[in-house]
Write a protein that holds these residues in place. Structure first.
Motif, mmCIF file in Angstrom:
data_model
loop_
_atom_site.group_PDB
_atom_site.id
_atom_site.type_symbol
_atom_site.label_atom_id
_atom_site.label_comp_id
_atom_site.label_asym_id
_atom_site.label_seq_id
_atom_site.Cartn_x
_atom_site.Cartn_y
_atom_site.Cartn_z
ATOM 1 N N LYS A 1 44.432 42.298 25.061
ATOM 2 C CA LYS A 1 45.694 41.826 24.481
ATOM 3 C C LYS A 1 46.284 40.694 25.319
ATOM 4 C CE LYS A 1 48.813 44.793 23.611
ATOM 5 N NZ LYS A 1 49.671 45.990 23.793
ATOM 6 N N TYR B 1 44.199 37.298 25.148
ATOM 7 C CA TYR B 1 44.393 36.518 23.925
ATOM 8 C C TYR B 1 45.867 36.262 23.616
ATOM 9 C CZ TYR B 1 39.429 37.044 22.951
ATOM 10 O OH TYR B 1 38.060 36.982 23.031
ATOM 11 N N LEU C 1 39.130 38.161 17.211
ATOM 12 C CA LEU C 1 40.003 37.600 18.241
ATOM 13 C C LEU C 1 39.501 36.236 18.710
ATOM 14 C CD1 LEU C 1 40.631 40.859 20.310
ATOM 15 C CD2 LEU C 1 42.258 39.705 18.807
ATOM 16 N N GLU C 2 38.188 36.098 18.834
ATOM 17 C CA GLU C 2 37.622 34.816 19.258
ATOM 18 C C GLU C 2 37.862 33.724 18.225
ATOM 19 O OE1 GLU C 2 35.430 33.327 21.935
ATOM 20 O OE2 GLU C 2 36.859 34.688 22.844
ATOM 21 N N ARG D 1 40.497 33.150 16.489
ATOM 22 C CA ARG D 1 41.867 32.644 16.421
ATOM 23 C C ARG D 1 41.893 31.155 16.796
ATOM 24 N NH1 ARG D 1 46.571 35.847 16.969
ATOM 25 N NH2 ARG D 1 47.356 34.197 18.342
ATOM 26 N N ASN E 1 42.639 30.256 20.397
ATOM 27 C CA ASN E 1 41.505 30.492 21.285
ATOM 28 C C ASN E 1 40.467 29.383 21.138
ATOM 29 O OD1 ASN E 1 39.758 32.360 23.038
ATOM 30 N ND2 ASN E 1 38.474 32.062 21.237
ATOM 31 N N ARG F 1 45.630 29.415 26.707
ATOM 32 C CA ARG F 1 45.998 29.820 25.350
ATOM 33 C C ARG F 1 47.492 29.634 25.075
ATOM 34 N NH1 ARG F 1 41.781 32.156 27.166
ATOM 35 N NH2 ARG F 1 39.910 32.324 25.847
ATOM 36 N N SER G 1 47.391 31.863 14.842
ATOM 37 C CA SER G 1 46.568 33.025 14.524
ATOM 38 C C SER G 1 45.570 32.763 13.401
ATOM 39 C CB SER G 1 47.462 34.204 14.141
ATOM 40 O OG SER G 1 48.239 33.896 12.988
ATOM 41 N N VAL H 1 32.235 36.113 24.177
ATOM 42 C CA VAL H 1 33.584 36.342 24.692
ATOM 43 C C VAL H 1 33.638 35.969 26.172
ATOM 44 C CG1 VAL H 1 35.377 38.076 25.095
ATOM 45 C CG2 VAL H 1 33.991 38.172 23.019
#
Length: 208
Positions: free
Chosen positions: A64, A67, A96-97, A99, A102, A113, A136, A193
């Motif tokens: 969390k 990111y 998540l990657e 986004r 990112n 970020r 996002s 990641v």
């Protein structure tokens, strides 16, 4: 858009690893993780062995904070990943990657970020030729990420790239144009990641 307003170096020390919340500063001797041992707080050396729950919780908190998202949004990503076929942990990390904030960071257009989110919100980023100010936003294979062709935007990104852009991951391509551009070549996997994490521990925690 929510954001953390406290001292971010404490977050890195709490997780025991560099989360690169201050960009290039994290690679210098000023990094708090390298200068100060242990977790922040008065009783940092009195804590005993971590429980199974604590180990899983720390993995979730680490992701969390890396990111820059909060609990409610993180759970939305988990529920979406849980609905997909295949491994839930891999699907979560892929979401998540993907986004946009990112991706902008990984392409080297921003040094962190938080800076990438500000850059996007201020309208400096184009996706497929159109301005997009939603950090996002989830990119897709074939998407083109470019810098707005105006003097202020070009100067801002040129400064970040000049400071030493990191290597671009295999699922992205950086095009040396003016202004610079990037392209999403494929969906990211867990191996792409940039953070040492065990997604299965997060899945076990949130599946309770």
């Amino acid at each position: 858009m929510g954001r953390h307003t406290g001292p971010v170096c404490r977050l890195c020390r709490r997780e025991g690893t560099k989360l690169f919340l201050k960009g290039t500063r994290c690679d210098t001797p000023k990094c708090a993780v390298d200068r100060r041992e242990g977790m922040p707080g008065m009783h940092q050396f009195r804590r005993g062995k971590s429980s199974e729950y604590a180990i899983r919780l720390r993995e979730k908190q680490k992701v969390k904070r890396f990111y820059g998202i909060f609990e409610r949004q993180f759970r939305k990503y988990f529920y979406e990943a849980n609905r997909k076929a295949g491994n839930t942990g891999d699907a979560l990390m892929s979401l998540l990657e993907r986004r946009l904030d990112n991706v902008v960071t990984r392409l080297g257009f921003a040094v962190s970020r938080p800076q990438a989110r500000q850059t996007i919100r201020h309208g400096h980023i184009l996706v497929n030729g159109r301005k997009l100010d939603i950090p996002s936003y989830l990119v897709k294979p074939g998407d083109q990420i470019a810098i707005k062709d105006r003097e202020h935007s070009r100067k801002l990104i040129a400064t970040n790239v000049a400071e030493g852009a990191p290597p671009v991951p295999e699922w992205l391509d950086r095009i040396s144009s003016d202004p610079p551009e990037g392209r999403v070549s494929r969906l990211p996997s867990t191996q792409d990641v940039g953070l040492p994490v065990t997604p299965q521990l997060i899945v076990e925690l949130l599946s309770r």
